[in-house]
Write a protein that holds these residues in place. Sequence first.
Motif, PDB file in Angstrom:
ATOM      1  N   UNK A 106       0.834  -1.204   0.000  1.00 40.72           N
ATOM      2  CA  UNK A 106       0.000   0.000   0.000  1.00 40.72           C
ATOM      3  C   UNK A 106       0.872   1.260   0.000  1.00 40.72           C
TER       4      UNK A 106
ATOM      5  N   UNK B 277       2.513   1.830  -3.310  1.00 43.90           N
ATOM      6  CA  UNK B 277       1.555   2.367  -4.273  1.00 43.90           C
ATOM      7  C   UNK B 277       1.452   3.884  -4.117  1.00 43.90           C
ATOM      8  N   UNK B 278       1.420   4.320  -2.862  1.00 44.08           N
ATOM      9  CA  UNK B 278       1.365   5.758  -2.569  1.00 44.08           C
ATOM     10  C   UNK B 278       2.603   6.459  -3.109  1.00 44.08           C
TER      11      UNK B 278
ATOM     12  N   UNK C 117       4.528   5.480  -5.531  1.00 38.97           N
ATOM     13  CA  UNK C 117       4.490   5.500  -6.995  1.00 38.97           C
ATOM     14  C   UNK C 117       3.651   6.665  -7.501  1.00 38.97           C
ATOM     15  N   UNK C 118       2.575   6.960  -6.778  1.00 39.85           N
ATOM     16  CA  UNK C 118       1.755   8.118  -7.121  1.00 39.85           C
ATOM     17  C   UNK C 118       2.550   9.413  -7.004  1.00 39.85           C
TER      18      UNK C 118
ATOM     19  N   UNK D  58       5.005   9.893  -9.777  1.00 41.58           N
ATOM     20  CA  UNK D  58       4.350  10.331 -11.016  1.00 41.58           C
ATOM     21  C   UNK D  58       3.884  11.773 -10.968  1.00 41.58           C
TER      22      UNK D  58
ATOM     23  N   UNK E  46      -1.001  -5.471  -8.150  1.00 39.66           N
ATOM     24  CA  UNK E  46      -1.408  -4.207  -7.535  1.00 39.66           C
ATOM     25  C   UNK E  46      -0.520  -3.057  -8.006  1.00 39.66           C
ATOM     26  N   UNK E  47       0.772  -3.264  -8.028  1.00 39.06           N
ATOM     27  CA  UNK E  47       1.671  -2.135  -8.302  1.00 39.06           C
ATOM     28  C   UNK E  47       1.879  -1.875  -9.791  1.00 39.06           C
ATOM     29  N   UNK E  48       1.777  -2.928 -10.610  1.00 35.93           N
ATOM     30  CA  UNK E  48       1.837  -2.769 -12.071  1.00 35.93           C
ATOM     31  C   UNK E  48       3.058  -1.999 -12.547  1.00 35.93           C
ATOM     32  N   UNK E  49       4.235  -2.378 -12.043  1.00 36.58           N
ATOM     33  CA  UNK E  49       5.490  -1.822 -12.585  1.00 36.58           C
ATOM     34  C   UNK E  49       6.445  -2.982 -12.817  1.00 36.58           C
TER      35      UNK E  49
END
Lengths: 272, 239
Positions: free
Chosen positions: A150, A153-154, A156-157, A160, A202-205
């Motif tokens: 989780x 994911x934050x 990664x946001x 970006x 979930x992370x898609x990288x």
Amino acid sequence: MAKIIVVTSGKGGVGKTTSSAAISAGLAMRGFKTVVIDFDVGLRNLDMIMGCERRVVFDFINVIQGDAKLKQALIKDRRLENLFILPTSQTRDKDALTRDGVEKILNELREEFDYIICDSPAGIERGAHLAMYYADEAIVVTNPEVSSVRDSDRVLGLLNSKTYLAEKGGDNTVRSHLLLTRYDTQRVARGEMMTVEDVLEILAIPLLGIIPESSTVLRASNVGMPVVLDEKSGAGKAYEDAVSRLMGDQIEMRLDSGERPGFFQRLLGRTA
Amino acid sequence: MSVKPFQIRGRFFTAVALRPEGDADQAFYDALDVQLRHTPNFFANAPFVIDLEQTDSLTEARDLVRLIEEMRHRKLSVFGVQNGTATQTATAVKAGLISLPSGRDVPVDRVERSVRQAPEMPDEAPEAPQPASLLITEPVRSGQKIFADRGDLVVVSSVGAGAELIAVGNIHVYGHLRGRALAGVNGDTTARIFCQGLDAELLAIAGLYRTSEDLGPAIRKQRVQAFLMDDKLCVEPLK
């Protein structure tokens, strides 16, 4: 042109500093002139993991504030001639970091180095923000459990949206890679940890590597040696593979730790 | 600091020009009625201008006044006159119209006058419709908030736990929805939420919501749509 890579995670204790040390040592072993910077102002750890804490005179903050020259603060690794460490201050806090100061130092380092590894502190505040701000690439260190995923994911946001490349808004964005650490195949098999597929879904990288949970990591930290320098360590090999993939090599993912159980271990069965 | 009691702003409208090409006789009014029967709603509330360029008649004041009255009788909001002779223009101004230059360069002082003299002008003329939906092609990460303030929100990727999607219209997610989705936030009870894999923390339509706890295991990870029926938020699998 030097490449700036941030090693980040959001969550603490997942292995950012260990990974920064291992990856920068791995790059230096391949002949790239590499510097690793500790952005965790106030919680100085990187120099310990790198085994150079007794040689620290000046630090990152001294250079930012103009009290020392960059050359005076850089510590050359004793084992690898291409590896340099820029330690941080233990007595100051994250407010001592300024965007202009960080930019100035990174520009100076770009002139001389092939790779600049920024070891980010945990969290998403000032220290972590400035560690990622000028990055070209990011290595997101994640443990196979829900809270770490989780937080990644934050992060990664934020990569970006809150970085120089993102704010500039061109075609270039921060290229993010996933480094899955402390991966215990047996606990995953028992359903106690998330699988690689779950995390990737979930992370898609792109996946840079899977570092097995290994006692050699802690042992290497205790003696102040990047784990890639331990030839017997499965974790060290996994980091080497990760560095190869960072260079663009296609290497098959190995899930086993690669460590042969010793005679006594076989006799007693696996612990830990 | 003093606060101004009003503001003066230039504003552009699309007006409809009526251009008579001869006498405004009975045949003219019959043709106008035929046109209005064909498109009964098209000219409602549209600001009208009489363009006198193509006609040599209507020189008599009463003819022009009759035209204005006939137009208003047909609920056409005529407010101005263009390209008339000095006499025609004077007659039109006396009848409550304003004289408009034909070009696009409207003098600044005219802005004030037209606002004051043409109160029957509708406040907002119909504008060219702009795309109202918002398209997101990247994964929506934890902590990100996406707001489609004019229409639908379409996400062609997954939505992480802790992310928030908010839309005035519908929400479409062509990936896993793990975060929150709030559709119809301005009170549109016909708004719906569609997703390819439901794992949402919260679904809400027009203020009515359900959290993951009461979404139930049967629809988890399914392709579903959520909608309001009888003031209840229903979540059903998509066939």
